[in-house]
Design a protein around this motif. Structure first.
Motif, short mmCIF file in Angstrom:
data_model
loop_
_atom_site.label_atom_id
_atom_site.label_comp_id
_atom_site.label_asym_id
_atom_site.label_seq_id
_atom_site.Cartn_x
_atom_site.Cartn_y
_atom_site.Cartn_z
N UNK A 1 6.74 -43.49 27.16
CA UNK A 1 7.45 -42.71 26.13
C UNK A 1 6.88 -42.97 24.75
N UNK A 2 6.59 -44.25 24.45
CA UNK A 2 6.00 -44.59 23.15
C UNK A 2 4.62 -43.96 23.00
N UNK A 3 3.83 -44.00 24.07
CA UNK A 3 2.50 -43.40 24.03
C UNK A 3 2.58 -41.89 23.80
N UNK A 4 3.49 -41.22 24.50
CA UNK A 4 3.65 -39.77 24.34
C UNK A 4 4.09 -39.44 22.91
N UNK A 5 4.99 -40.25 22.36
CA UNK A 5 5.44 -40.02 20.99
C UNK A 5 4.26 -40.12 20.02
N UNK A 6 3.43 -41.14 20.17
CA UNK A 6 2.27 -41.30 19.29
C UNK A 6 1.31 -40.13 19.44
N UNK B 1 -0.97 -34.98 17.32
CA UNK B 1 -1.22 -33.54 17.47
C UNK B 1 -0.56 -32.77 16.33
N UNK B 2 0.67 -33.15 15.97
CA UNK B 2 1.36 -32.46 14.86
C UNK B 2 0.61 -32.68 13.54
N UNK B 3 0.09 -33.89 13.32
CA UNK B 3 -0.64 -34.16 12.09
C UNK B 3 -1.92 -33.32 12.02
N UNK B 4 -2.61 -33.20 13.14
CA UNK B 4 -3.83 -32.38 13.18
C UNK B 4 -3.48 -30.92 12.95
N UNK B 5 -2.41 -30.45 13.58
CA UNK B 5 -2.04 -29.05 13.47
C UNK B 5 -1.49 -28.72 12.07
#
Length: 178
Positions: free
Chosen positions: A29-34, A39-43
């Motif tokens: 879960x922590x890995x998926x959150x990171x 991805x949001x930062x890149x987008x």
């Protein structure tokens, strides 16, 4: 830009989550959150650098050639997209894993066949409750007592037999102790 913009993650998180052991769900879960944050930062950033109205700056800046110099440098600016040097290694590891998995499957199938043969043999025997000592000797010659060829002393355990040496005694003899 040198690379095509990715619109969404290529990871199938649901399928991946199904393979994660229960004791590692929180780490997953922590890995998926990171990964989602990345991805949001890149987008959030535009695909290409912003366009600059150079004519506007040429009218504002009194130093001749300065804006032209900046424009030339800005247009020449190229941020290199990192080369993918790991996909081939990952593909090689995937193929190696597939090979290992198929060989493990073949070995497992052989073990299963052997176990099924053993089970078939055990099912073909008469029940232990009905066996005599002679029937047991015939069915399991290695495990049965053989008082003629291999006499043993009661309780017929290795520790009670003549000449038995414990692991500690064998190690001591190897080291030269008596």
């Amino acid at each position: 830009m040198a690379a095509k913009r990715i619109a969404q993650s290529s990871i199938n998180w649901t399928a991946l989550a199904e393979r994660v052991p229960a004791n590692q769900k929180s780490s997953f879960g922590a890995f998926k959150t990171k990964a989602d944050i990345y991805v949001r930062a890149v987008m959030a950033n535009p695909e290409s650098p912003p366009k600059i109205n150079w004519a506007h700056y040429k009218n504002l800046v009194p130093v001749a050639g300065l804006v032209d110099s900046f424009q030339k440098q800005y247009d020449a600016l190229s941020v290199p997209y990192p080369k993918d040097t790991y996909s081939s290694q990952v593909d090689t590891e995937i193929e190696q894993s597939k090979s290992d998995i198929s060989s493990y499957k073949k070995a497992s199938e052989e073990r299963i066949k052997n176990y099924e043969r053993e089970i078939g043999h055990l099912k073909s025997l008469m029940p232990y409750e009905q066996m005599t000592m002679e029937d047991y000797r015939d069915a399991f010659p290695d495990a049965a007592l053989d008082p003629i060829n291999k006499p043993t002393f009661w309780p017929h355990t290795p520790e009670e037999q003549v000449g038995y040496k414990s692991k500690e005694q064998i190690e001591a003899e190897k080291q030269g102790h008596h």
